[in-house]
Design a protein around this motif. Structure first.
Motif, PDB file in Angstrom:
ATOM      1  N   LYS A 159      25.760   0.028 -25.209  1.00 42.64           N
ATOM      2  CA  LYS A 159      24.744   0.764 -24.449  1.00 42.64           C
ATOM      3  C   LYS A 159      25.142   2.220 -24.213  1.00 42.64           C
ATOM      4  O   LYS A 159      24.275   3.097 -24.086  1.00 42.64           O
ATOM      5  N   ASP A 160      26.433   2.515 -24.155  1.00 40.18           N
ATOM      6  CA  ASP A 160      26.892   3.883 -23.900  1.00 40.18           C
ATOM      7  C   ASP A 160      27.365   4.598 -25.165  1.00 40.18           C
ATOM      8  O   ASP A 160      27.848   5.741 -25.092  1.00 40.18           O
ATOM      9  N   LEU A 161      27.239   3.928 -26.299  1.00 40.70           N
ATOM     10  CA  LEU A 161      27.755   4.496 -27.541  1.00 40.70           C
ATOM     11  C   LEU A 161      26.924   5.701 -27.979  1.00 40.70           C
ATOM     12  O   LEU A 161      25.698   5.709 -27.864  1.00 40.70           O
ATOM     13  N   ARG A 162      27.611   6.689 -28.495  1.00 36.96           N
ATOM     14  CA  ARG A 162      26.958   7.882 -29.034  1.00 36.96           C
ATOM     15  C   ARG A 162      27.473   8.144 -30.443  1.00 36.96           C
ATOM     16  O   ARG A 162      28.593   7.752 -30.780  1.00 36.96           O
ATOM     17  N   VAL A 163      26.643   8.812 -31.238  1.00 37.72           N
ATOM     18  CA  VAL A 163      27.020   9.117 -32.617  1.00 37.72           C
ATOM     19  C   VAL A 163      26.838  10.605 -32.861  1.00 37.72           C
ATOM     20  O   VAL A 163      25.772  11.170 -32.570  1.00 37.72           O
ATOM     21  N   ASP A 164      27.864  11.221 -33.392  1.00 38.40           N
ATOM     22  CA  ASP A 164      27.833  12.650 -33.728  1.00 38.40           C
ATOM     23  C   ASP A 164      27.092  12.811 -35.050  1.00 38.40           C
ATOM     24  O   ASP A 164      27.570  12.406 -36.102  1.00 38.40           O
ATOM     25  N   MET A 165      25.900  13.377 -35.005  1.00 35.59           N
ATOM     26  CA  MET A 165      25.052  13.519 -36.180  1.00 35.59           C
ATOM     27  C   MET A 165      25.248  14.863 -36.885  1.00 35.59           C
ATOM     28  O   MET A 165      24.552  15.155 -37.859  1.00 35.59           O
ATOM     29  N   ARG A 166      26.169  15.681 -36.414  1.00 37.07           N
ATOM     30  CA  ARG A 166      26.367  16.983 -37.040  1.00 37.07           C
ATOM     31  C   ARG A 166      26.924  16.829 -38.449  1.00 37.07           C
ATOM     32  O   ARG A 166      27.566  15.828 -38.775  1.00 37.07           O
ATOM     33  N   ARG A 167      26.674  17.821 -39.278  1.00 39.82           N
ATOM     34  CA  ARG A 167      27.222  17.839 -40.636  1.00 39.82           C
ATOM     35  C   ARG A 167      28.293  18.921 -40.689  1.00 39.82           C
ATOM     36  O   ARG A 167      28.033  20.065 -41.072  1.00 39.82           O
ATOM     37  N   VAL A 168      29.466  18.551 -40.232  1.00 42.66           N
ATOM     38  CA  VAL A 168      30.587  19.482 -40.182  1.00 42.66           C
ATOM     39  C   VAL A 168      31.816  18.794 -40.772  1.00 42.66           C
ATOM     40  O   VAL A 168      31.879  17.568 -40.869  1.00 42.66           O
ATOM     41  N   ARG A 169      32.789  19.594 -41.135  1.00 40.48           N
ATOM     42  CA  ARG A 169      34.012  19.038 -41.699  1.00 40.48           C
ATOM     43  C   ARG A 169      34.764  18.219 -40.648  1.00 40.48           C
ATOM     44  O   ARG A 169      34.748  18.550 -39.472  1.00 40.48           O
ATOM     45  N   GLY A 170      35.391  17.158 -41.105  1.00 43.95           N
ATOM     46  CA  GLY A 170      36.148  16.303 -40.223  1.00 43.95           C
ATOM     47  C   GLY A 170      35.428  15.058 -39.771  1.00 43.95           C
ATOM     48  O   GLY A 170      36.011  14.210 -39.092  1.00 43.95           O
ATOM     49  N   LEU A 171      34.162  14.914 -40.170  1.00 37.43           N
ATOM     50  CA  LEU A 171      33.395  13.744 -39.744  1.00 37.43           C
ATOM     51  C   LEU A 171      33.076  12.792 -40.898  1.00 37.43           C
ATOM     52  O   LEU A 171      32.300  11.852 -40.730  1.00 37.43           O
ATOM     53  N   GLY A 172      33.679  13.049 -42.052  1.00 33.63           N
ATOM     54  CA  GLY A 172      33.518  12.098 -43.153  1.00 33.63           C
ATOM     55  C   GLY A 172      32.597  12.528 -44.271  1.00 33.63           C
ATOM     56  O   GLY A 172      32.379  11.764 -45.220  1.00 33.63           O
ATOM     57  N   ASP A 173      32.050  13.749 -44.201  1.00 30.90           N
ATOM     58  CA  ASP A 173      31.130  14.213 -45.246  1.00 30.90           C
ATOM     59  C   ASP A 173      31.833  14.948 -46.379  1.00 30.90           C
ATOM     60  O   ASP A 173      31.177  15.450 -47.292  1.00 30.90           O
ATOM     61  N   PRO A 200      34.846   8.621 -37.308  1.00 32.95           N
ATOM     62  CA  PRO A 200      35.027   9.773 -36.419  1.00 32.95           C
ATOM     63  C   PRO A 200      33.725  10.225 -35.767  1.00 32.95           C
ATOM     64  O   PRO A 200      33.757  11.019 -34.823  1.00 32.95           O
ATOM     65  N   ARG A 201      32.608   9.713 -36.245  1.00 30.89           N
ATOM     66  CA  ARG A 201      31.316  10.056 -35.644  1.00 30.89           C
ATOM     67  C   ARG A 201      31.014   9.239 -34.390  1.00 30.89           C
ATOM     68  O   ARG A 201      30.119   9.591 -33.618  1.00 30.89           O
ATOM     69  N   THR A 202      31.710   8.129 -34.215  1.00 34.00           N
ATOM     70  CA  THR A 202      31.364   7.153 -33.189  1.00 34.00           C
ATOM     71  C   THR A 202      32.221   7.319 -31.938  1.00 34.00           C
ATOM     72  O   THR A 202      33.446   7.430 -32.022  1.00 34.00           O
ATOM     73  N   GLY A 203      31.584   7.341 -30.756  1.00 36.83           N
ATOM     74  CA  GLY A 203      32.324   7.446 -29.501  1.00 36.83           C
ATOM     75  C   GLY A 203      31.366   7.393 -28.326  1.00 36.83           C
ATOM     76  O   GLY A 203      30.182   7.066 -28.470  1.00 36.83           O
ATOM     77  N   VAL A 204      31.837   7.741 -27.156  1.00 37.82           N
ATOM     78  CA  VAL A 204      31.002   7.719 -25.955  1.00 37.82           C
ATOM     79  C   VAL A 204      30.949   9.069 -25.266  1.00 37.82           C
ATOM     80  O   VAL A 204      30.203   9.249 -24.302  1.00 37.82           O
ATOM     81  N   ASP A 205      31.740  10.023 -25.734  1.00 43.94           N
ATOM     82  CA  ASP A 205      31.850  11.298 -25.027  1.00 43.94           C
ATOM     83  C   ASP A 205      30.842  12.345 -25.477  1.00 43.94           C
ATOM     84  O   ASP A 205      30.455  13.215 -24.708  1.00 43.94           O
ATOM     85  N   ALA A 206      30.417  12.279 -26.745  1.00 41.66           N
ATOM     86  CA  ALA A 206      29.522  13.315 -27.261  1.00 41.66           C
ATOM     87  C   ALA A 206      28.679  12.739 -28.387  1.00 41.66           C
ATOM     88  O   ALA A 206      29.039  11.735 -29.002  1.00 41.66           O
ATOM     89  N   GLY A 207      27.543  13.393 -28.638  1.00 39.67           N
ATOM     90  CA  GLY A 207      26.689  12.961 -29.724  1.00 39.67           C
ATOM     91  C   GLY A 207      25.368  12.413 -29.231  1.00 39.67           C
ATOM     92  O   GLY A 207      25.025  12.506 -28.042  1.00 39.67           O
ATOM     93  N   GLU A 208      24.619  11.817 -30.139  1.00 41.04           N
ATOM     94  CA  GLU A 208      23.295  11.290 -29.832  1.00 41.04           C
ATOM     95  C   GLU A 208      23.413   9.873 -29.271  1.00 41.04           C
ATOM     96  O   GLU A 208      24.085   9.019 -29.855  1.00 41.04           O
ATOM     97  N   PRO A 209      22.751   9.588 -28.149  1.00 43.16           N
ATOM     98  CA  PRO A 209      22.735   8.205 -27.651  1.00 43.16           C
ATOM     99  C   PRO A 209      21.892   7.326 -28.580  1.00 43.16           C
ATOM    100  O   PRO A 209      20.966   7.809 -29.241  1.00 43.16           O
TER     101      PRO A 209
END
Length: 236
Positions: free
Chosen positions: A13-27, A112-121
């Motif tokens: 329920k609190d998980l967020r995903v970083d949807m940015r397209r930047v280096r370091g996130l697996g792209d 690295p996109r997955t967490g609870v501190d930042a990103g899209e809920p």
């Protein structure tokens, strides 16, 4: 290895995903798998080529982003700098699975996109899904349907002997030589020599448009070479 688990609105329920397209996130990848119905969108930006499957028995169409492992020339200035993002990239860090015969969404908790501190809920306060998760659901279903069409498409290309290996040699401004090898393209001469029966079979199977889109996409090699030249010049 991905730590993929079934996504749900209780555990996550609190998980967020970083949807940015930047280096370091697996792209930072050289290519991404694709499927015939995506070719129309891809061909405006990326060369579409074919790679051998991991077991070496068949082929997988891919959109090419660079000329060596880990090189993605479309990650510039903190974003993906063309208008169409391939669906195999957009879906990260989500995967599609099945439960009782129905498609379900999994998520890689180690991404690295997955967490609870930042990103899209992903879930609303009372458990409903957010627009971001609705979009991912649509992407995964499109990928699921598209990937299922790949084996028949490739089988007909192989049957008609339309795939050929190619080598691309690139000279950078500093004079260094680089070679792209290990991929396959549509053999345009063989395609032009197909008789009416073969062309009708391709058309009826819905493959003919995708073939021509893949052929047209090869003009993007020129722009890809210009990209690598710019990167090389900036690094010197």
């Amino acid at each position: 290895m991905a730590n993929a688990v079934l996504l749900n609105n209780i555990d996550h329920k609190d998980l967020r995903v970083d949807m940015r397209r930047v280096r370091g996130l697996g792209d930072e990848v050289m290519f991404a798998p694709t499927f015939p119905t995506e070719f129309r969108n891809l061909q405006a930006h990326y060369p579409i080529v074919f790679a051998k499957t991991p077991n070496g028995t068949s082929f997988q169409p891919v959109a090419l982003f660079g000329f060596r492992e880990g090189q993605n020339l479309f990650l510039e200035s903190g974003s993906w700098d063309v208008t169409y993002l391939p669906l195999a990239i957009e879906r990260q860090p989500f995967l599609i699975g099945t439960a009782e015969g129905e498609p379900v969404i999994h998520i890689d908790l180690d991404s690295p996109r997955t967490g609870v501190d930042a990103g899209e809920p992903l879930f609303l306060e009372h458990g409903g899904t957010t627009a971001a998760l609705e979009r991912i659901s649509s992407v995964l279903l499109t990928l699921h349907d598209g990937v299922r069409a790949v084996p028949a498409f490739v089988a007909m290309l192989v049957e008609l002997d339309l795939l050929e290996s190619f080598v691309l040699d690139i000279e950078l401004p500093d004079g260094s030589q680089n070679r792209l090898a290990g991929f396959y393209t549509i053999n345009e001469d063989r395609l032009a020599q197909l008789d009416g029966t073969a062309l009708e079979r391709l058309h009826r199977a819905g493959h003919l448009e995708a073939i021509y889109m893949a052929v047209a996409s090869l003009s993007n090699f020129r722009a890809l070479i210009e990209r690598v030249n710019r990167v090389d010049a900036a690094d010197r």
